[in-house]
Write an enzyme that holds these catalytic residues in place. Structure first.
Site, PDB file in Angstrom:
ATOM      1  N   GLU A 174      -4.292  -7.634  -6.910  1.00 35.64           N
ATOM      2  CA  GLU A 174      -2.976  -8.281  -6.982  1.00 35.64           C
ATOM      3  C   GLU A 174      -2.960  -9.577  -6.179  1.00 35.64           C
ATOM      4  OE1 GLU A 174      -0.633  -3.989  -7.329  1.00 35.64           O
ATOM      5  OE2 GLU A 174      -0.419  -5.238  -5.547  1.00 35.64           O
ATOM      6  N   ARG A 185       0.858  -1.176   0.000  1.00 36.30           N
ATOM      7  CA  ARG A 185       0.000   0.000   0.000  1.00 36.30           C
ATOM      8  C   ARG A 185       0.897   1.230   0.000  1.00 36.30           C
ATOM      9  NH1 ARG A 185      -5.027   0.153  -1.392  1.00 36.30           N
ATOM     10  NH2 ARG A 185      -5.572  -1.495   0.083  1.00 36.30           N
ATOM     11  N   ARG A 186       0.785   2.057  -1.037  1.00 36.11           N
ATOM     12  CA  ARG A 186       1.718   3.160  -1.227  1.00 36.11           C
ATOM     13  C   ARG A 186       1.712   4.144  -0.064  1.00 36.11           C
ATOM     14  NH1 ARG A 186       4.195   4.445  -5.596  1.00 36.11           N
ATOM     15  NH2 ARG A 186       2.791   3.184  -6.873  1.00 36.11           N
TER      16      ARG A 186
END
Length: 981
Positions: free
Chosen positions: A842, A769-770
């Site tokens: 993903e 998670r960026r």
């Protein structure tokens, strides 16, 4: 009688000119009025400190006073004394006067014997009329525009009032006369007050001293600093190349020099007092004195416009008075070890005072390695580590020889180890990036070769992925410095760091970027810029040109504020910037054009990146630009446009263009191939054929346009024969045809071919998670690459419209899937039944293709309390074994990740024996189920399937070395960008 009200603040347009010094106390106003026989308008209960402006007569002209001021300065330089009629310029605010004249008394215009000023003097308003708020505004402007009833519109207010304040600013900048003893005493009291404030703030040693008056330091300066904000100060106000205002006015230059002279004298006196305190030898006194000098230098570096000149002058003063030498000796002395705080304070002063001249002094006195050795020992606390990296970075800014001698020590290992173990300390990471940028700019080929051996390009990826913009920026400069050397380009490409450069530059404004770090907000030296200049050359990589153009725009903005734009002409940057500005490189050309605009140079003709759409004039300009000016007329005669240019062959050049020399043809074709790779074919490439060829190999992109013109798209690639590739597609190189043929051996569909090709480039896919996991994910990527694994992490942009399939293809191609779980990383996928979240997509793809899933848990991560909120298709992740990541034990954590990859620990699919014992409430509860640990000798054997936090005594097995030795050589890993926030 007008009410006693203070005038409003001046408008921002002339705020920087009047510097808040343009309003006069009552006594001074009255004396000025008397000296010129002007009527005054005192208030009924006016006091000495009330601000009031004298009412001027109709015939009064500020241009005359301005001219008299200039004549007074000239007379003063010639040794003459001014007449008593010029009392307007000789008075100080503290002068005592008698009672004012009656407001209604008759007024005679002042008699002025000097000739009138030239017409070039700034126009001044006439006939001011008082308003109800106590201000005076002109009823007739200099251009003849009448103002009804003495009122002024907001549009005219800025113009008219700013002229008055500009005239008053010039009056206030005259050389001050020798004041009385009382005035000198008052000035000394002001300096004492400021000195006490420096001494008392933030220091325990000076706690017994009387507290200073709570006055802002800027108010103590004879000429106040500009009150504009840091952001506004760096904005580019010039967006046109027509008559750019790059030079300061005479008034601004006089104000700048006056500020510099006044502050320098005051700060030198404060330095002397600080070192008198240091000379008392006691630790408390040394700390007190160093604290004063450090705070003083920090303020100097933040002074608008004159910071660089003022700081360098103070650095010279420290060196000339032997203060600098005394600081160095205290820093490197073995006796200082008894008090770490003394050494730290001395080091912090050295950090602020290492100018180019002082660095030359350090080298000449052979202090360089001594300071380096002591700095490398500062590693106990984050503050010590930050100071260590800062001092090391400063020492490298001298010469290639000095840098090479320092690189031969363990300094590179020290830098890596320091920031590697402090990934959550932004200051340490920032100074690490600054140090590496300086090292790489100030070192020779041999020095860069030694740095490459330390895997610096991989570590620069970690620094370039940080949240701090300054850290990312200088990491980009560092990696572009390496890639500018052709021999190192393949090694740098494997690190993926180059893919972070242009996305960072595109979202930042160079004009506002410099303010983020106080010492670097005033620009770099001429020598530093000279070392950056080669990155603008056309032979360099596109990213290197982009970051260099960005930095020159930043420096141009700063140098314009400092009135030092001549430095760009001196180092030869103007022509280099013009070459970049006219190139098809979109990012580099944009910043180069901005830099030229700020400098005041003409922006050259700009070529579009869409080469197929070039006109004949565009082609002729490009031919001239690459050095084939003698053939421009031939290209014009043949009417070659962008379409024909991309299809030119060597035979066409020889017979149609008349390029007889074979070497000329080879050089032209080399430039043409470079243009083909950089060109944008999106307007004619609907199937993204160019993107596919670039993914296979960048050198295959030179065939894109000929394939498109012959009707080839991605769906037809699998049907191409060797003969068709050679004749129809123009792929004359047999090696290139072989690469395409091998790409279609395993599958016939283009998508399957792409996955097959990616499988040869990717071993591990990292999902994260960026917003919370960017730093940890980038660190894991670097550590895996250092162990020989090819890693994919989505940091670059994918082409529009193909985001889903392109990202998921990388998951299909990878053998292992690492999921980085940081705080709140699963919040967005809760109840995401439609699979819209990217982490959800993903992870689902990894389950569907049965990848080896390895969760890595941050220490603060917790699974959602309610398990049913996690979508059913990925809920099994809550039962997977993984690695708890602790930064203090990175090697042990990574060794365990490698054991998961090699299969020594249980595979991703949980066994039936593990599931009943699993509690899914929180990660902390899961870790509380500790396993039995048996110790035999120095090693540990860890039993049980559950996760255990790594400890310092964890000893990895030899599987890591065996796995690394059997892996293939590191290959460049693909990357992408997604909306993962």
């Amino acid at each position: 009688m007008l009410p006693n009200r203070k005038p409003p603040r001046p408008s921002p347009s002339f705020q920087s000119l009047n510097n808040n010094n343009q309003r006069f106390p009552l006594r001074r106003s009255l004396k000025i009025a008397q000296a010129h026989s002007l009527p005054t308008v005192p208030s009924e209960d006016a006091k000495d400190d009330d601000l009031i402006t004298p009412e001027l007569s109709t015939d009064f002209d500020f241009r005359e006073i301005q001219h008299r001021y200039l004549m007074a300065l000239q007379n003063e330089q010639d040794g003459e004394t001014t007449s008593t009629d010029d009392a307007f310029f000789e008075l100080d605010d503290d002068d005592d006067l008698s009672s004012p004249s009656v407001p209604g008394s008759p007024v005679d215009p002042p008699s002025i014997s000097v000739p009138l000023p030239p017409k070039s003097a700034p126009p001044c308003p006439t006939q001011p009329a008082p308003l109800t708020n106590g201000d005076l505004y002109p009823t007739i402007l200099s251009n003849g525009t009448p103002i009804p009833n003495g009122r002024i519109t907001p549009a005219l207010s800025t113009v008219s009032v700013s002229l008055i304040h500009e005239a008053r600013l010039q009056q206030s900048l005259s050389t001050p006369c020798n004041g009385s003893e009382e005035e000198m005493h008052n000035g000394q009291v002001r300096k004492e007050s400021e000195y006490r404030r420096f001494k008392s703030e933030g220091s325990t040693a000076g706690a017994s001293l009387p507290a200073a008056e709570k006055t802002h330091m800027d108010e103590l300066s004879p000429v106040d600093q500009r009150s504009t904000s840091g952001t506004a100060r760096f904005l580019i106000q010039q967006d046109s190349v027509v008559n750019p205002s790059t030079k300061m006015s005479n008034t601004e230059q006089v104000a700048m020099m006056h500020t510099l002279k006044t502050k320098l004298s005051k700060y030198q006196a404060m330095m002397d007092k600080a070192f008198e305190e240091i000379a008392k030898v006691e630790d408390a006194n040394i700390i007190e004195g160093c604290t004063i000098v450090r705070k003083l230098m920090r303020k100097v570096w933040n002074t608008p416009k004159v910071s660089a000149d003022l700081a360098n002058a103070l650095c010279d003063y420290l060196r000339d008075r032997d203060y600098f030498d005394k600081l160095i000796k205290m820093f490197i002395s073995p006796n200082t070890a008894a008090c770490d705080q003394v050494r730290m304070e001395c080091g912090k002063v050295l950090e602020e005072c290492t100018s180019s001249a002082n660095l030359e002094y350090i080298v000449n006195k052979s202090y360089t390695k001594k300071i380096m050795i002591v700095a490398m020992k500062l590693n106990k606390t984050p503050d010590q580590q930050r100071l260590s990296l800062s001092l090391i970075g400063n020492l490298f800014k001298h010469s290639n020889a000095v840098s090479l001698s320092l690189i031969e020590t363990d300094v590179i290992d020290h830098i890596i180890l320091t920031f590697k173990r402090a990934p959550e300390c932004p200051d340490i990471l920032r100074h690490a990036a600054l140090a590496l940028a300086n090292i790489l700019l100030y070192t020779c080929f041999e020095g860069k070769k030694k740095i490459i051996q330390k895997k610096i390009p991989e570590w620069l990826f970690f620094l370039a992925s940080q949240a701090d913009d300054v850290t990312r920026y200088y990491a980009c400069i560092a990696v572009c410095t390496i890639v500018s050397v052709k021999e190192f380009e393949p090694l740098v490409r494997k690190s993926d760091t180059m893919k972070l450069v242009e996305p960072f530059l595109q979202v930042h404004d160079p004009a506002t970027f410099a303010r983020d770090y106080h010492k670097y907000a005033q620009g770099n030296t001429k020598e530093w810029l000279e070392r950056l200049l080669p990155m603008l050359q056309p032979s360099r990589r596109r990213e290197a040109r982009s970051v260099a153009a960005f930095h020159f725009t930043l420096e141009a903005t700063i140098k314009k504020e400092q009135n030092k734009l001549d430095v760009f002409q001196e180092i030869g940057a103007i022509q280099a910037l013009k070459e970049v500005a006219s190139s098809p490189d979109e990012v580099a050309a944009k910043f180069a054009s901005e830099a030229l605009t700020v400098i005041g140079e003409e922006v050259p003709y700009k070529l579009a990146q869409q080469v197929p759409g070039w006109t004949c004039a565009d082609v002729q300009y490009w031919v001239k630009k690459i050095g084939f000016e003698e053939y421009v007329e031939k290209f014009a005669k043949q009417m070659v446009d962008g379409d024909l240019l991309l299809q030119l062959t060597e035979n066409d050049l020889k017979h149609d263009v008349g390029m007889i020399s074979g070497l000329h043809r080879k050089r032209f074709l080399r430039e043409l191939q470079t243009l083909k790779v950089a060109a944008d074919y999106s307007s004619v490439d609907e199937s993204n054929l160019d993107n596919f060829l670039m993914g296979l190999s960048p050198e295959l992109s030179v065939y894109t346009y000929q394939m498109l013109t012959n009707g080839v798209n991605r769906s037809l690639l699998s049907s191409l024969t060797d003969e068709m590739m050679q004749n129809a597609c123009g792929i004359t190189n047999p090696i290139h045809r072989l690469k395409l043929t091998q790409a279609f051996e395993t599958a016939k569909h283009p998508d399957d071919v792409e996955v097959a090709m990616l499988s040869k480039q990717i071993d591990v896919f990292i999902s994260y998670r960026r917003s919370t996991g960017n730093q940890l994910a980038s660190l894991i990527k670097v550590l895996l690459q250092l162990r020989g694994y090819r890693v994919f992490i989505d940091v670059d942009k994918l082409y529009a419209g193909k985001f889903d399939s392109s990202l998921l293809k990388n998951i299909q191609a990878a053998k292992h899937f690492i999921l980085v779980l940081t705080p709140n990383s699963l919040d967005r996928l809760l109840n995401d039944d439609n699979c819209e979240d990217w982490v959800h997509k993903e992870l689902k793809c990894a389950f569907e293709h049965q990848k080896n899933i390895i969760p890595i848990f941050d220490t603060a991560f917790e699974f959602p309390t309610k398990e049913d909120q996690i979508p059913n298709d990925i809920r099994m992740i809550t039962k997977y074994n993984g690695v708890k990541w602790v930064h203090d034990y990175q090697d042990a954590c990574m060794a365990k990740v490698v054991r998961f990859i090699t299969g020594e620990l249980n595979r991703t699919t949980p066994t039936t024996k593990e599931m009943p014992s699993i509690s899914r409430k929180t990660t902390q509860q899961r870790w509380q189920t500790t396993n039995t640990v048996s110790r035999t000798g120095p090693s540990r054997s860890i039993g049980g399937p559950r996760m255990e936090p790594p400890t310092p005594t964890f000893t990895p097995t030899g599987s890591q070395e065996r796995a690394t030795s059997t892996r293939r050589k590191i290959q460049p890993s693909a990357s992408t960008t997604s909306d993962r926030n």
